[in-house]
Design a protein around this motif. Structure first.
Motif, short mmCIF file in Angstrom:
data_model
loop_
_atom_site.label_atom_id
_atom_site.label_comp_id
_atom_site.label_asym_id
_atom_site.label_seq_id
_atom_site.Cartn_x
_atom_site.Cartn_y
_atom_site.Cartn_z
N TYR A 22 2.64 -9.10 1.00
CA TYR A 22 2.35 -8.43 2.26
C TYR A 22 1.05 -8.92 2.90
N GLN A 23 0.03 -9.23 2.10
CA GLN A 23 -1.24 -9.67 2.66
C GLN A 23 -1.25 -11.16 3.00
N ILE A 30 -5.36 -5.49 4.61
CA ILE A 30 -5.48 -4.31 3.77
C ILE A 30 -6.41 -3.32 4.46
N ARG A 31 -5.95 -2.09 4.55
CA ARG A 31 -6.69 -1.00 5.19
C ARG A 31 -7.49 -0.21 4.17
N GLU A 33 -7.72 0.56 -0.47
CA GLU A 33 -7.23 0.38 -1.84
C GLU A 33 -7.81 1.48 -2.72
N HIS A 34 -6.95 2.11 -3.51
CA HIS A 34 -7.36 3.15 -4.44
C HIS A 34 -6.57 2.95 -5.73
N GLY A 35 -7.11 2.16 -6.64
CA GLY A 35 -6.38 1.86 -7.87
C GLY A 35 -5.14 1.05 -7.56
N THR A 36 -3.99 1.56 -7.98
CA THR A 36 -2.73 0.85 -7.73
C THR A 36 -2.16 1.13 -6.34
N TYR A 37 -2.78 2.05 -5.60
CA TYR A 37 -2.33 2.41 -4.26
C TYR A 37 -3.06 1.54 -3.23
N VAL A 38 -2.28 0.87 -2.37
CA VAL A 38 -2.84 -0.03 -1.36
C VAL A 38 -2.19 0.29 -0.02
N ALA A 48 2.21 1.44 2.80
CA ALA A 48 1.47 1.56 1.55
C ALA A 48 2.35 1.13 0.38
N LEU A 49 1.69 0.69 -0.69
CA LEU A 49 2.37 0.32 -1.93
C LEU A 49 1.75 1.09 -3.07
N ASN A 50 2.57 1.43 -4.05
CA ASN A 50 2.06 1.97 -5.29
C ASN A 50 3.04 1.58 -6.39
N THR A 51 2.54 1.45 -7.60
CA THR A 51 3.42 1.07 -8.70
C THR A 51 4.32 2.24 -9.08
N ARG A 52 5.49 1.91 -9.55
CA ARG A 52 6.43 2.93 -10.01
C ARG A 52 5.80 3.79 -11.10
N GLU A 53 5.09 3.13 -12.01
CA GLU A 53 4.45 3.82 -13.13
C GLU A 53 3.44 4.85 -12.63
N SER A 54 2.59 4.46 -11.69
CA SER A 54 1.58 5.36 -11.16
C SER A 54 2.20 6.54 -10.43
N VAL A 55 3.23 6.29 -9.66
CA VAL A 55 3.89 7.37 -8.91
C VAL A 55 4.50 8.38 -9.88
N LYS A 56 5.10 7.89 -10.96
CA LYS A 56 5.69 8.80 -11.95
C LYS A 56 4.63 9.68 -12.60
N GLU A 57 3.42 9.16 -12.78
CA GLU A 57 2.34 9.94 -13.38
C GLU A 57 1.77 10.98 -12.42
#
Length: 127
Positions: A22-23, A30-31, A33-38, A48-57
């Motif tokens: 995307y970048q 990029i507007r 970034e907070h860990g895995t959230y961008v 925005a993007l976030n990892t599947r693992e992070s969203v599940k947590e």
């Protein structure tokens, strides 16, 4: 009730691979970034993007481990030169799902897929 679209969050398998796509390939700044959230600046709506693992947590949502094989939505980006965007992404090995085609209403539309298989429409402005 007055609702407005503010953001879309894509769940991805590999955040670095998706950030690169995307970048660096699509050229979105990029507007935040907070860990895995961008977040990417795309105009009036944030992508925005976030990892599947992070969203599940963090949420009660049921998120599959891998992307589903059937897509039920697409993201649309508007550009003045669809052909140039498709040429650029092709040079980076991006999957082209549909080559640029002029639709009956006069809009040029093409389709690609991001690294997780999310459908992306690249289209000219509606006149």
């Amino acid at each position: 009730m007055n609702l407005s679209m503010k953001y879309i969050i894509l769940y991805v398998s590999d955040s670095q691979r998706s950030i690169h796509f995307y970048q660096h390939i699509l050229g979105l700044p990029i507007r935040a970034e907070h860990g895995t959230y961008v977040e990417f600046d795309t105009g009036s709506t944030i992508l925005a993007l976030n990892t599947r693992e992070s969203v599940k947590e963090m949420t009660p949502l049921e998120i599959p481990e891998t992307p589903v094989s059937s897509q039920t939505f697409e993201i649309g980006f508007v550009t003045e030169n669809v052909e140039a965007v498709i040429k650029k992404v092709r040079e980076h090995g991006v999957t082209i799902i549909g080559e640029p085609k002029v639709k009956p209403w006069g809009q040029t539309v093409a389709y690609i897929a991001d690294p997780d298989g999310h459908y992306i429409e690249i289209c000219s402005p509606m006149e």
